[in-house]
Design a protein around this motif. Structure first.
Motif, PDB file in Angstrom:
ATOM      1  N   SER A  59      64.527 -50.873 -19.394  1.00  0.00           N
ATOM      2  CA  SER A  59      65.339 -49.740 -19.830  1.00  0.00           C
ATOM      3  C   SER A  59      65.668 -48.846 -18.641  1.00  0.00           C
ATOM      4  O   SER A  59      65.037 -48.950 -17.569  1.00  0.00           O
ATOM      5  N   GLY A  60      66.617 -47.938 -18.825  1.00  0.00           N
ATOM      6  CA  GLY A  60      66.976 -47.022 -17.740  1.00  0.00           C
ATOM      7  C   GLY A  60      65.802 -46.174 -17.298  1.00  0.00           C
ATOM      8  O   GLY A  60      65.620 -45.921 -16.096  1.00  0.00           O
ATOM      9  N   GLY A  61      64.980 -45.715 -18.246  1.00  0.00           N
ATOM     10  CA  GLY A  61      63.823 -44.911 -17.888  1.00  0.00           C
ATOM     11  C   GLY A  61      62.802 -45.695 -17.082  1.00  0.00           C
ATOM     12  O   GLY A  61      62.188 -45.167 -16.152  1.00  0.00           O
ATOM     13  N   MET A  62      62.607 -46.975 -17.417  1.00  0.00           N
ATOM     14  CA  MET A  62      61.668 -47.807 -16.659  1.00  0.00           C
ATOM     15  C   MET A  62      62.173 -48.076 -15.248  1.00  0.00           C
ATOM     16  O   MET A  62      61.396 -48.079 -14.289  1.00  0.00           O
ATOM     17  N   VAL A  63      63.483 -48.305 -15.119  1.00  0.00           N
ATOM     18  CA  VAL A  63      64.053 -48.495 -13.782  1.00  0.00           C
ATOM     19  C   VAL A  63      63.843 -47.231 -12.954  1.00  0.00           C
ATOM     20  O   VAL A  63      63.531 -47.302 -11.755  1.00  0.00           O
ATOM     21  N   ARG A  64      63.990 -46.068 -13.589  1.00  0.00           N
ATOM     22  CA  ARG A  64      63.770 -44.806 -12.885  1.00  0.00           C
ATOM     23  C   ARG A  64      62.323 -44.720 -12.407  1.00  0.00           C
ATOM     24  O   ARG A  64      62.052 -44.275 -11.301  1.00  0.00           O
ATOM     25  N   ARG A  65      61.386 -45.158 -13.246  1.00  0.00           N
ATOM     26  CA  ARG A  65      59.985 -45.142 -12.848  1.00  0.00           C
ATOM     27  C   ARG A  65      59.718 -46.121 -11.704  1.00  0.00           C
ATOM     28  O   ARG A  65      58.900 -45.849 -10.825  1.00  0.00           O
ATOM     29  N   ALA A  66      60.424 -47.263 -11.702  1.00  0.00           N
ATOM     30  CA  ALA A  66      60.310 -48.183 -10.568  1.00  0.00           C
ATOM     31  C   ALA A  66      60.808 -47.512  -9.289  1.00  0.00           C
ATOM     32  O   ALA A  66      60.254 -47.715  -8.196  1.00  0.00           O
ATOM     33  N   GLY A  67      61.852 -46.692  -9.424  1.00  0.00           N
ATOM     34  CA  GLY A  67      62.344 -45.941  -8.270  1.00  0.00           C
ATOM     35  C   GLY A  67      61.324 -44.951  -7.750  1.00  0.00           C
ATOM     36  O   GLY A  67      61.171 -44.760  -6.534  1.00  0.00           O
ATOM     37  N   ILE A  68      60.599 -44.310  -8.664  1.00  0.00           N
ATOM     38  CA  ILE A  68      59.534 -43.388  -8.249  1.00  0.00           C
ATOM     39  C   ILE A  68      58.422 -44.164  -7.553  1.00  0.00           C
ATOM     40  O   ILE A  68      57.865 -43.713  -6.537  1.00  0.00           O
ATOM     41  N   ALA A  69      58.094 -45.372  -8.068  1.00  0.00           N
ATOM     42  CA  ALA A  69      57.050 -46.195  -7.457  1.00  0.00           C
ATOM     43  C   ALA A  69      57.387 -46.538  -6.010  1.00  0.00           C
ATOM     44  O   ALA A  69      56.528 -46.456  -5.122  1.00  0.00           O
ATOM     45  N   GLN A  70      58.650 -46.918  -5.746  1.00  0.00           N
ATOM     46  CA  GLN A  70      59.000 -47.251  -4.356  1.00  0.00           C
ATOM     47  C   GLN A  70      58.933 -46.022  -3.463  1.00  0.00           C
ATOM     48  O   GLN A  70      58.668 -46.127  -2.273  1.00  0.00           O
ATOM     49  N   ALA A  71      59.166 -44.843  -4.043  1.00  0.00           N
ATOM     50  CA  ALA A  71      59.146 -43.620  -3.235  1.00  0.00           C
ATOM     51  C   ALA A  71      57.733 -43.240  -2.814  1.00  0.00           C
ATOM     52  O   ALA A  71      57.549 -42.578  -1.791  1.00  0.00           O
ATOM     53  N   ILE A  72      56.713 -43.640  -3.599  1.00  0.00           N
ATOM     54  CA  ILE A  72      55.335 -43.241  -3.282  1.00  0.00           C
ATOM     55  C   ILE A  72      54.494 -44.378  -2.719  1.00  0.00           C
ATOM     56  O   ILE A  72      53.318 -44.172  -2.406  1.00  0.00           O
TER      57      ILE A  72
END
Length: 266
Positions: free
Chosen positions: A156-169
């Motif tokens: 989902s879009g929200g999960m993709v957003r969380r994957a983006g946060i994961a790459q940032a940290i």
């Protein structure tokens, strides 16, 4: 008698910190196309969670992109992690030590979550022996451990957003820049994300760009309010709330403070 084994410690581990602030800007000016979108900004940001708040078009994204070394300033001075973001600064060293989530971030939809975060860890030059553990910690912190081997196109879009946060940290950054990170997250995910921000802010400088006043009130220790490319307020959420009165627009004290400082403009 056995001899003590002494580990050689890299100089970077014992070198004193060479900067007083993770972000320091004086008279900073940055263009977005032909327009000066950041116009004379002064900032000092250290560890903690800093909310970069303002209406759409205020210059928040341009400022975040400059701090991420994507845009070069056209005037003033800016240092990130002690390095000037000019021709004499070591931008490669800065990029290894920061995390950045753009408002719209690119990704390969055929990658799994794990492959995507691993790829970003490689780009950030995380040592090879540490990548697997760093990736696992990052996906766990954003609540995607059970979906780590699913392809991004299936999320989902929200999960993709969380994957983006994961790459940032994934590289345990000293400076974390998040542009509208809660876009697409449901209410429960936003609460968990705020908890993660509190955790990260204990030893990291976190800058969260948003136009959602309630996210700042719940997650940030410090608020930087920008309008028309300039800083019009910097202080705690309580101090921002105190700027408003009963006649100002808003459903909460902090919204009324926001409205008062912007002259009712949203």
């Amino acid at each position: 008698m056995e001899e003590d084994i002494v580990r050689a410690v890299p100089a970077a581990e014992v070198a004193p910190t060479k900067y007083a602030w993770q972000v320091r800007a004086e008279g900073l000016r940055v263009r977005a196309g032909r327009r000066v979108a950041v116009d004379g900004v002064d900032l000092r940001l250290g560890c903690g969670v800093h909310g970069l708040l303002g209406p759409n078009g205020a210059g928040k994204t341009t400022l975040i992109r400059c701090l991420a070394s994507v845009l070069r300033p056209v005037g003033g001075e800016v240092e990130v992690l002690g390095e000037p973001l000019t021709g004499r600064g070591d931008l490669r060293a800065v990029r290894r030590r920061l995390g950045y989530l753009p408002q719209d971030f690119g990704h390969y939809k055929r990658f799994t979550v794990r492959e995507f975060v691993e790829y970003m860890a490689w780009l950030k030059e995380v040592p090879g022996r540490e990548v697997a553990g760093a990736v696992q910690r990052a996906v766990e912190r954003v609540g995607l451990a059970d979906r780590a081997d699913d392809r991004l196109r299936s999320l989902s879009g929200g999960m993709v957003r969380r994957a983006g946060i994961a790459q940032a940290i994934v590289n345990d950054p000293e400076l974390l820049l998040l542009d509208e990170p809660t876009a697409g997250l449901d209410p429960g995910q936003r609460v968990r994300f705020r908890e993660l921000l509190h955790e990260l802010g204990t030893d990291t400088c976190v800058v969260v760009s948003t136009h959602l006043v309630e996210d700042v009130a719940a997650a940030c220790s410090d608020v930087v309010l920008v309008a028309a490319g300039r800083v019009v307020f910097q202080g705690t959420p309580a101090e921002l709330a105190a700027e408003g009165g009963p006649d100002d627009v808003g459903d909460s004290p902090i919204e009324r403070g926001y409205s008062a400082l912007l002259g009712g403009a949203w």
